[in-house]
Write a protein that holds these residues in place. Structure first.
Motif, PDB file in Angstrom:
ATOM      1  N   LEU A 377      31.652 -55.333  12.004  1.00 54.90           N
ATOM      2  CA  LEU A 377      30.942 -54.096  11.675  1.00 54.90           C
ATOM      3  C   LEU A 377      31.418 -53.488  10.363  1.00 54.90           C
ATOM      4  O   LEU A 377      30.633 -52.914   9.601  1.00 54.90           O
ATOM      5  N   LEU A 378      32.716 -53.625  10.087  1.00 56.68           N
ATOM      6  CA  LEU A 378      33.305 -52.960   8.931  1.00 56.68           C
ATOM      7  C   LEU A 378      33.410 -53.847   7.699  1.00 56.68           C
ATOM      8  O   LEU A 378      33.565 -53.326   6.587  1.00 56.68           O
ATOM      9  N   SER A 379      33.348 -55.152   7.876  1.00 53.79           N
ATOM     10  CA  SER A 379      33.527 -56.064   6.746  1.00 53.79           C
ATOM     11  C   SER A 379      32.230 -56.654   6.232  1.00 53.79           C
ATOM     12  O   SER A 379      32.248 -57.413   5.258  1.00 53.79           O
ATOM     13  N   SER A 380      31.110 -56.355   6.846  1.00 54.06           N
ATOM     14  CA  SER A 380      29.827 -56.900   6.393  1.00 54.06           C
ATOM     15  C   SER A 380      29.444 -56.279   5.054  1.00 54.06           C
ATOM     16  O   SER A 380      29.927 -55.198   4.692  1.00 54.06           O
ATOM     17  N   PRO A 381      28.571 -56.928   4.273  1.00 49.89           N
ATOM     18  CA  PRO A 381      28.138 -56.363   2.980  1.00 49.89           C
ATOM     19  C   PRO A 381      27.508 -54.983   3.107  1.00 49.89           C
ATOM     20  O   PRO A 381      27.575 -54.180   2.174  1.00 49.89           O
ATOM     21  N   SER A 382      26.878 -54.716   4.247  1.00 49.22           N
ATOM     22  CA  SER A 382      26.285 -53.393   4.488  1.00 49.22           C
ATOM     23  C   SER A 382      26.946 -52.791   5.720  1.00 49.22           C
ATOM     24  O   SER A 382      26.404 -52.834   6.832  1.00 49.22           O
ATOM     25  N   PRO A 383      28.128 -52.244   5.568  1.00 49.36           N
ATOM     26  CA  PRO A 383      28.877 -51.746   6.724  1.00 49.36           C
ATOM     27  C   PRO A 383      28.247 -50.487   7.310  1.00 49.36           C
ATOM     28  O   PRO A 383      27.456 -49.810   6.656  1.00 49.36           O
ATOM     29  N   VAL A 384      28.628 -50.186   8.524  1.00 45.48           N
ATOM     30  CA  VAL A 384      28.132 -48.976   9.166  1.00 45.48           C
ATOM     31  C   VAL A 384      28.681 -47.762   8.433  1.00 45.48           C
ATOM     32  O   VAL A 384      29.797 -47.786   7.907  1.00 45.48           O
ATOM     33  N   ASP A 385      27.862 -46.708   8.366  1.00 44.41           N
ATOM     34  CA  ASP A 385      28.325 -45.491   7.686  1.00 44.41           C
ATOM     35  C   ASP A 385      28.903 -44.473   8.658  1.00 44.41           C
ATOM     36  O   ASP A 385      29.374 -43.417   8.253  1.00 44.41           O
ATOM     37  N   ARG A 386      28.845 -44.786   9.945  1.00 46.79           N
ATOM     38  CA  ARG A 386      29.467 -43.931  10.958  1.00 46.79           C
ATOM     39  C   ARG A 386      29.786 -44.780  12.171  1.00 46.79           C
ATOM     40  O   ARG A 386      29.014 -45.659  12.551  1.00 46.79           O
ATOM     41  N   LEU A 387      30.924 -44.532  12.765  1.00 49.33           N
ATOM     42  CA  LEU A 387      31.357 -45.293  13.935  1.00 49.33           C
ATOM     43  C   LEU A 387      31.823 -44.315  14.999  1.00 49.33           C
ATOM     44  O   LEU A 387      32.790 -43.581  14.810  1.00 49.33           O
ATOM     45  N   GLU A 388      31.102 -44.295  16.111  1.00 48.06           N
ATOM     46  CA  GLU A 388      31.501 -43.439  17.222  1.00 48.06           C
ATOM     47  C   GLU A 388      32.753 -44.007  17.891  1.00 48.06           C
ATOM     48  O   GLU A 388      32.869 -45.218  18.077  1.00 48.06           O
ATOM     49  N   ALA A 389      33.659 -43.135  18.265  1.00 48.97           N
ATOM     50  CA  ALA A 389      34.904 -43.576  18.895  1.00 48.97           C
ATOM     51  C   ALA A 389      35.453 -42.467  19.780  1.00 48.97           C
ATOM     52  O   ALA A 389      35.244 -41.281  19.523  1.00 48.97           O
ATOM     53  N   SER A 390      36.143 -42.884  20.841  1.00 52.63           N
ATOM     54  CA  SER A 390      36.871 -41.968  21.717  1.00 52.63           C
ATOM     55  C   SER A 390      38.271 -42.519  21.902  1.00 52.63           C
ATOM     56  O   SER A 390      38.498 -43.728  21.793  1.00 52.63           O
ATOM     57  N   VAL A 391      39.212 -41.632  22.185  1.00 47.45           N
ATOM     58  CA  VAL A 391      40.603 -42.065  22.303  1.00 47.45           C
ATOM     59  C   VAL A 391      41.250 -41.460  23.537  1.00 47.45           C
ATOM     60  O   VAL A 391      40.795 -40.453  24.078  1.00 47.45           O
TER      61      VAL A 391
END
Length: 622
Positions: A377-391
């Motif tokens: 998701l993060l290393s592709s040529p067109s990466p995501v501009d937002r990543l939902e996460a919980s901790v």
């Protein structure tokens, strides 16, 4: 006197209160263990228990259950409550330096090599031996009492032979001993409980005892329909805990572990609610901890940026509340709904809560399908501009004691370097801000390939690094074991991606738990911090990729870091030479990496050839 340090009188009062609390806790623990020792005896069943039941009649729980609730549940819950107060008083001291623990307790926290158990501290070994002795004592007494009731006449009345009656009794008593393991099963996996830290233990290092208890229970259940169903669920759950299965097919391990719900339901149906009460203390603490984790994880957290490394590793940088503090070597559980809504994975925190008061970072190394999807998701040529996460978390030791050493030797293998990054950053804070004398640091890291060397760049925070990291005498010896010489391929740079903000996201903040004792720090009050952090990326739009974007700000620290690194190709570190050649009066030795490496370092330090070596293992058994 340092204006940031507490007055001497207050510090003395703090220590006195903590000593009094610990004295009460030791008394409660001794009484609780005494109950377990006496439970299989006739004295308990014929004298103590009738007396307790006569004076503990409960309107809601009845005579039998009320007494069991009182004597087995109340002491543990009171210990947990006193532990919260004890840790709250301890947290008033700095996390990184000695917090008033006596030298005797420090000796008990030292680790050693035990064949069959691996690396354990003396406290762990003491509790483990007491647990084994309790099992042996209970089994011997149960068999003694049970066999005494079997006579030729009683066996004939049931239509059994003497050996058959004794075998039935032995099976029943063995099942009762197995229930002891269930009573202690939930303590190691109650992450935010104050019970383990109160005795110098951590949840992540105690999980192996949870696995042992689980295995012992599975072997000892009594046979009938509910018992067999509970046994089946327990065996399936236990079978997925083997290291090879847990590491290679984590999803199977994760989903199978939810069978504990069926396991407990059928266990209660099998033994009855009255006898099941003995395991309630640990289960109560586990459920409270589980609810607090739910409160913390139900809201998305603000993910600021990510640094993608050529070695298939990703550093995730989160916004955090300034009221959230944690110690070096702490871990945090992460959930990314776009990858899996149910899976939670633990990662070591590399940031320092003191040096980076408004940010928290973790490193994710690609080792399975979940981490591989995140990397894609993060290393592709067109990466995501937002990543939902919980901790969930952070979780870690209540305090560390690194400043007492003259030299810290840190030995790591692969991604095992991550907890040492947090220690180095915390030492930088102690030296620059607190003006404390910090030990010299020797970091010995072994990597498979030269691309893995890029993880050393993450020693520097994304916003720059204080010069004290290098004034403290940081030396890094890096070993590339699978390459004979430096590669001539074009060097790939670290890439940074910035994420778009979302008003619904909040900084990571504690929800009760050991970091905040009894009250929440208030998510709403900290949410203003999100807007303030948006100014951290003025160079371009938040959804742009940067090649070496941050190096201009940290060029001087980066040059100092490169000068501190010696790279060796085609060989492995001579750990004996590194450890024995240093003659400082106190050398702290920390190791994190493959099992073989940890055991090698432990054997060197416990050989008795160098009295100045003080071994501390950093073990993560999740």
């Amino acid at each position: 006197m340092d204006p940031t340090s507490p007055p001497t009188s207050l510090h003395g009062a703090n220590n006195s209160i903590r000593a009094a609390i610990m004295a009460v806790v030791v008394g409660l623990l001794a009484g609780y263990l005494c109950l377990w020792v006496m439970m299989p005896t006739n004295t308990y069943r014929q004298t103590w228990l009738p007396h307790l039941r006569a004076h503990t009649t409960s309107t809601y729980f009845g005579t039998a259950q009320g007494a069991t609730y009182l004597v087995f549940t109340f002491p543990v819950l009171l210990i947990a409550l006193l532990g919260c107060l004890y840790l709250h008083l301890s947290n008033k001291s700095s996390h990184i330096h000695h917090t008033g623990t006596s030298n005797k307790l420090a000796i008990w926290k030292r680790s050693m090599m035990i064949k069959g158990l691996g690396i354990v501290s003396r406290i762990e070994l003491a509790f483990f031996l007491m647990f084994i002795a309790l099992l042996v004592w209970n089994l011997a007494n149960y068999l003694h009492v049970g066999f005494a009731k079997i006579t030729s006449k009683s066996a004939a009345e049931t239509g059994e032979k003497m050996w058959e009656a004794k075998l039935d009794t032995a099976a029943l008593r063995l099942g009762l001993v197995g229930n002891i393991a269930l009573s202690f099963l939930f303590f190691p996996v109650t992450r935010g409980s104050s019970v383990l830290p109160l005795f110098g233990l951590t949840s992540e290092a105690s999980v192996k005892y949870h696995i042992c208890s689980d295995a012992e229970m599975g072997e000892n259940w009594i046979s009938n329909v509910a018992g067999e169903l509970s046994l089946l669920a327990g065996l399936m759950l236990w079978g997925a805990t083997f290291p090879r299965i847990r590491r290679k097919t984590f999803e199977l391990f994760f989903y199978t572990h939810h069978l504990y719900i069926l396991f407990l339901i059928f266990f209660v149906l099998h033994v009855g609610i009255g006898y099941a009460c003995i395991m309630l203390p640990g289960f109560f603490l586990f459920m409270i901890d589980r609810y607090l984790r739910f409160l913390q994880s139900r809201r998305g957290v603000r993910l600021l940026s990510a640094r993608v490394l050529p070695c298939q590793a990703v550093e995730l940088i989160f916004s955090k509340s300034k009221g959230l503090s944690y110690t070096p070597t702490s871990i945090m559980f992460l959930n990314v709904p776009s990858i899996s809504k149910l899976q939670w994975h633990p990662f070591t925190i590399t940031s320092s809560s003191n040096l980076e008061s408004d940010k928290l970072s973790v490193i994710v190394k690609v080792e399975g399908s979940w981490s591989n999807k995140l990397h894609q998701l993060l290393s592709s040529p067109s990466p995501v501009d937002r990543l939902e996460a919980s901790v969930e978390g952070p979780y870690g030791p209540p305090s560390t004691d690194f400043l007492r050493h003259d030299l810290l030797v840190m030995v790591s293998g692969g991604s095992g370097i991550t907890p040492f990054i947090s220690i180095i950053r915390e030492l930088a804070y102690a030296g620059e801000t607190l003006k404390l004398k910090t030990p010299k640091v020797l970091l010995i890291s072994a990597f498979k390939n030269s691309t893995d060397l890029t993880i050393l760049d993450l020693i520097l925070p994304i916003s720059g690094a204080p010069s004290e990291i290098f004034k403290s005498g940081l030396q890094i010896e890096a070993y590339v074991t699978r390459e004979e010489h430096p590669t001539t391929q074009e060097t790939k740079l670290i890439r940074t991606v910035w994420f778009k903000p979302n008003p619904s996201d909040a900084p990571i903040s504690p929800i009760l738990g050991q970091n905040n004792w009894l009250c929440s720090s208030g998510n709403a009050r900290e949410s203003v911090q999100i807007q303030n952090l948006e100014g951290a990326t003025p160079q371009a739009s938040p959804n742009s990729w940067y090649y070496n974007a941050d190096r201009e700000l940290e060029s001087l620290p980066q040059q100092s870091l490169s000068q501190s690194i010696n790279v060796h190709y085609g060989e492995r570190p001579d750990l004996k030479r590194f450890l024995f050649e240093h003659k400082e009066s106190s050398v702290g030795v920390l190791v994190c990496g493959p099992k073989k490496m940890r055991h090698e370092v432990a054997n060197i330090c416990s050989s008795g050839l160098a009295a100045n070596l003080h071994f501390e293992s950093i073990s993560f058994s999740w």
